[in-house]
Design an enzyme around this catalytic site. Structure first.
Site, PDB file in Angstrom:
ATOM      1  N   GLN A 202     113.312  53.543 138.444  1.00  0.00           N
ATOM      2  CA  GLN A 202     112.644  55.083 138.189  1.00  0.00           C
ATOM      3  C   GLN A 202     111.251  54.877 137.760  1.00  0.00           C
ATOM      4  O   GLN A 202     110.115  56.005 138.479  1.00  0.00           O
ATOM      5  CB  GLN A 202     113.479  55.326 136.984  1.00  0.00           C
TER       6      GLN A 202
ATOM      7  N   ARG B  18     123.510  48.461 140.071  1.00  0.00           N
ATOM      8  CA  ARG B  18     123.534  49.216 138.112  1.00  0.00           C
ATOM      9  C   ARG B  18     124.907  48.942 137.822  1.00  0.00           C
ATOM     10  O   ARG B  18     125.859  48.613 138.092  1.00  0.00           O
ATOM     11  CB  ARG B  18     122.874  50.397 139.028  1.00  0.00           C
TER      12      ARG B  18
ATOM     13  N   HIS C  18     115.119  50.790 133.644  1.00  0.00           N
ATOM     14  CA  HIS C  18     115.145  51.662 134.736  1.00  0.00           C
ATOM     15  C   HIS C  18     113.912  51.045 135.718  1.00  0.00           C
ATOM     16  O   HIS C  18     113.205  52.239 135.946  1.00  0.00           O
ATOM     17  CB  HIS C  18     115.656  52.844 134.429  1.00  0.00           C
TER      18      HIS C  18
END
Ligand code: CP
Length: 313
Positions: free
Chosen positions: A131, A101, A128
């Site tokens: 996700q 990240r 992302h």
């Protein structure tokens, strides 16, 4: 060739479908595959705050039979104390995969070019993708399987320029969804991401719509998503952003424009009374807690796929 997951369109529609089906299988049997048995280590590095991503990757790597090697980004200072290239060379000699990240997308791309092992984007400023895999797996379970995603409509309201909106566009189009983004004009998604999503949607039967009208975005949708109005690093813009984004708040009134049984997604952390009301987040249509759990199953499926395809196997 080593396979990486740096952005949502690194998986083809067929690959994404395999990963989603495996995610559903991992939910039924948490040890259905153990590609990291040995154990082999996976480096998990955070340059930004996290709860879900840290817990789901470390738990998931352990459940895959591996060892989650948590690297503190503040100590490693990748790109400052040592170049990204040298870090990639060092890590790639020792671990089976790298999960990172960080800030710039270009940084994770550079890591992938020299690591020699799969590199996974655990959130950058631009995307992302892990996700969205969890979100798609959640929807797949509720809709009756990964094959049921195609043709459904997913609306996202709020900051259209953030990493979640970009990943909904690419990942949703890959799944054959009709993706609608409702955001203020000055917070529209990046044109190149909209262009790429439109290109993918043309192949999968999905579509892409970007509008400034939140009601139009949500009208008749099968699922409605939102995200914080203040992404990491934008905290000084909080007051200004609230005034701009309040018409896009996911509340009971806005949700009434969607299908009566529409599912509500939020990647969390959520700020009740800001981008979403408590009545909606804690209401009967919310699947936010399933979604948080699917981070575990989807990332295990992703790592299994990357580790058993390409040069990493
Ligand atoms: N949704 C998500 O990525 O959560 P964390 O920032 O807590 O990891």
């Amino acid at each position: 060739m080593t396979k990486h997951f740096l952005r949502d369109d690194d998986l083809t529609p067929s690959e994404q479908r395999q990963v989603l089906e495996l995610a559903l299988a991992f939910k039924k049997d948490r040890h259905v595959q153990t590609p990291l048995r040995g154990p082999r280590a996976v480096a998990v590095i955070f340059d930004k705050p996290t709860l879900r991503t840290q817990v789901s990757f470390t738990t998931g790597i352990a459940e895959l039979g591996g060892y989650p090697l948590l690297v503190d980004g503040n100590l490693a200072q990748i790109g400052k104390r040592e170049s990204i290239a040298d870090t990639a060379r060092v890590l790639g000699r020792q671990v089976a995969a790298i999960v990172w990240r960080t800030f710039e997308q270009s940084a994770i791309t550079e890591m992938s070019e020299l690591a020699g092992v799969p590199v996974v984007n655990a959130l950058t400023d631009d995307f992302h993708p892990c996700q969205i895999l969890a979100d798609l797996a959640t929807l797949a379970e509720h809709f009756g399987g990964a094959g049921e995603l195609s043709g459904k409509t997913l609306a996202y309201v709020g900051d259209g320029a953030n990493n979640m909106a970009h990943s909904y566009l690419l990942g949703g189009a890959t799944a054959g969804l009709h993706v609608r983004i409702g955001s203020p004009a000055q917070y529209s998604p990046a044109p190149q991401v909209v262009g790429r999503a439109t290109q993918i949607a043309a192949q999968t039967g999905g579509s892409v719509t970007v509008t400034t009208d939140p009601n139009e975005a949500v009208a008749g949708a099968d699922a409605v998503a939102t995200d914080t109005w203040v992404s990491m690093g934008r905290e000084d813009e909080q007051a200004e952003r609230r005034d701009i984004f309040i018409p896009y708040q996911l509340n009971t009134e806005l949700l009434q424009h969607a299908k009566a049984d529409a599912l509500v997604l939020h990647c969390l952390p959520a700020y009740r009374g800001q981008e979403i009301t408590a009545a909606v987040l804690d209401g009967p249509q919310s699947v936010a807690w399933d979604e948080a759990e699917y981070r575990l199953h989807a990332q295990k499926a992703l790592l299994t796929y990357l580790l058993t395809h390409g040069d990493a196997q």
